[in-house]
Design a protein around this motif. Structure first.
Motif, PDB file in Angstrom:
ATOM      1  N   GLY A  45      48.546  55.812  42.450  1.00 50.55           N
ATOM      2  CA  GLY A  45      49.470  55.530  41.409  1.00 50.55           C
ATOM      3  C   GLY A  45      51.685  55.197  41.863  1.00 50.55           C
ATOM      4  N   TRP A  50      48.896  47.691  40.331  1.00 52.68           N
ATOM      5  CA  TRP A  50      46.930  47.961  40.755  1.00 52.68           C
ATOM      6  C   TRP A  50      48.257  47.615  42.211  1.00 52.68           C
ATOM      7  CZ3 TRP A  50      43.835  51.062  40.537  1.00 52.68           C
ATOM      8  CH2 TRP A  50      43.181  51.260  38.828  1.00 52.68           C
ATOM      9  N   ASP A  75      45.305  51.357  44.532  1.00 60.38           N
ATOM     10  CA  ASP A  75      45.379  53.154  43.547  1.00 60.38           C
ATOM     11  C   ASP A  75      46.758  51.889  42.821  1.00 60.38           C
ATOM     12  OD1 ASP A  75      48.349  53.284  44.877  1.00 60.38           O
ATOM     13  OD2 ASP A  75      47.417  51.851  45.762  1.00 60.38           O
ATOM     14  N   LEU A  77      48.162  52.292  38.340  1.00 53.53           N
ATOM     15  CA  LEU A  77      47.591  53.849  36.683  1.00 53.53           C
ATOM     16  C   LEU A  77      46.941  53.445  36.583  1.00 53.53           C
ATOM     17  CD1 LEU A  77      51.643  54.056  36.404  1.00 53.53           C
ATOM     18  CD2 LEU A  77      50.079  55.128  38.152  1.00 53.53           C
ATOM     19  N   THR A  78      46.567  54.442  34.953  1.00 59.17           N
ATOM     20  CA  THR A  78      45.297  53.849  34.160  1.00 59.17           C
ATOM     21  C   THR A  78      45.641  53.913  32.727  1.00 59.17           C
ATOM     22  OG1 THR A  78      45.764  56.641  33.614  1.00 59.17           O
ATOM     23  CG2 THR A  78      44.008  55.570  35.740  1.00 59.17           C
ATOM     24  N   ALA A  80      47.517  55.737  31.161  1.00 57.25           N
ATOM     25  CA  ALA A  80      46.787  57.495  30.100  1.00 57.25           C
ATOM     26  C   ALA A  80      48.404  58.280  30.478  1.00 57.25           C
ATOM     27  CB  ALA A  80      46.021  57.785  30.802  1.00 57.25           C
ATOM     28  N   VAL A  87      45.435  56.894  39.970  1.00 59.11           N
ATOM     29  CA  VAL A  87      43.330  56.649  40.518  1.00 59.11           C
ATOM     30  C   VAL A  87      43.690  56.354  42.104  1.00 59.11           C
ATOM     31  CG1 VAL A  87      42.735  57.198  38.255  1.00 59.11           C
ATOM     32  CG2 VAL A  87      42.690  55.102  38.537  1.00 59.11           C
ATOM     33  N   TYR A 108      42.757  61.194  42.487  1.00 55.54           N
ATOM     34  CA  TYR A 108      43.156  62.026  41.382  1.00 55.54           C
ATOM     35  C   TYR A 108      44.328  61.812  41.319  1.00 55.54           C
ATOM     36  CZ  TYR A 108      44.322  63.082  36.373  1.00 55.54           C
ATOM     37  OH  TYR A 108      44.859  63.634  35.283  1.00 55.54           O
TER      38      TYR A 108
END
Length: 334
Positions: A45, A50, A75, A77-78, A80, A87, A108
């Protein structure tokens, strides 16, 4: 000649398998600074958007059974917790003569902002995965065709693994520390057998990586990026990479690397007469645009291996998928 070399490789493999304390080294890329996920799960991240990276390395070209390594990672960011969760996933293969290793890792990272401008973060990362280790008996040349220690085909086993890392960065500096192949500390060599014969030497041993680098502005169009990587397996000599890149007009990276072994502290089982294994690399990275990066590295040995092979070739491609969700306040140089 090629048949003789293969026989020697088999003898060395079986001899090392008889010593359970031995294990093979982790893969290492000259362009690791453009593929941080391969040495530290906390890197997941970092670029926020991505990012996909592919890489292929042919080491010691022209040498029979020479290592070939490649992989792909992704990899980002989600979304969240305001961009605090990164991730990533990585698939890697490594082939050395009759040996193969195929691995899959999920990573993670929790990214803690240290200022309001979001120019500094401290990241903690964990990774979990599995590796398939195998030996292909059909790739071996041998004298005794009835030798039961040699698999008739491919003998393989799946082994779970984990890794952990810490990563700190600002817009001009980064440092990371990671431990790879954690489970090798707690598992024995009973998994690596074929008809009662042990092949413990094909498994990897735990490694600790330390990375650090900085960015120095020389002029509006020229920046210098020195960095270092230290790899320690607590058995053999410590491996040290010294790197330097010049970044020209935010598009072209020209650099080099020098790799050597060092004895940083006393290791009881390390032969004091060992000579350092040295290599030098020349690297070129070109950003076609803000999304696409193309890279190439050429390694040459500067030790007794010099002249025995055609050097090592490594190519990589990186692609960034921009998103409106996250806005970069600083360029991602690391």
């Amino acid at each position: 000649m090629q048949r003789t070399i293969k026989i020697y490789m088999l003898v060395l493999l079986l001899a090392s398998a008889a010593l359970p304390s031995l294990a093979q080294q982790n893969v290492q890329f000259s362009q690791y600074i453009f593929n941080g996920l391969s040495v530290n799960p906390a890197y997941a991240g970092y670029k926020q958007d991505w990012y996909v990276n592919t890489i292929y390395r042919h080491q010691w070209a022209g040498f029979p059974g020479a290592p070939r390594t490649g992989g792909i990672s992704v990899d980002g960011l989600t979304g969240a917790n305001d961009g605090k969760v990164g991730v990533g996933a990585q698939v890697m293969f490594d082939k050395l003569g009759p040996q193969d290793a195929l691995s899959l890792y999920l990573n993670y990272a929790y990214r803690i902002p240290l200022d309001n401008e979001d120019t500094r973060r401290l990241c903690f990362g964990i990774g979990a995965g599995v590796t398939q280790y195998s030996i292909d008996g059909s790739a071996l040349a041998y004298v005794d065709s009835d030798d039961e220690a040699i698999p008739t085909g491919k003998a393989s086993t799946w082994v779970p693994d984990a890794r952990f890392g810490v990563y700190y960065y600002t817009s001009k500096f980064y440092a990371g520390l990671s431990v790879m192949d954690l489970f090798s500390l707690y598992t024995d060599a009973t998994r690596y057998t074929w008809k009662g014969n042990n092949y413990a030497a094909i498994r990897k041993t735990q490694h600790v990586y330390f990375t650090a680098g900085t960015l120095v502005t020389l002029s509006p169009e020229l920046q210098l990026k020195p960095s270092i990587l230290v790899k320690e397996d607590f058995k053999g000599p410590t491996s040290v990479d010294l790197n330097a890149f010049l970044l020209i007009s935010e598009r072209l990276w020209i650099g080099g690397s020098y790799r050597t072994d060092m004895n940083l502290w006393n290791k009881q089982n390390l032969d004091k007469s060992l000579n350092p294994v040295n290599a030098a690399s020349a690297m070129l990275e070109f950003y076609v645009n803000e999304q696409l990066r193309l890279g190439y590295a050429y390694d040459m040995n500067v030790n007794k291996m010099a002249g025995q092979s055609g050097g090592s070739h490594e190519i990589s491609i990186g692609f960034l998928f921009p998103s409106r969700k996250f806005t970069l306040t600083n360029p991602r140089y690391f």
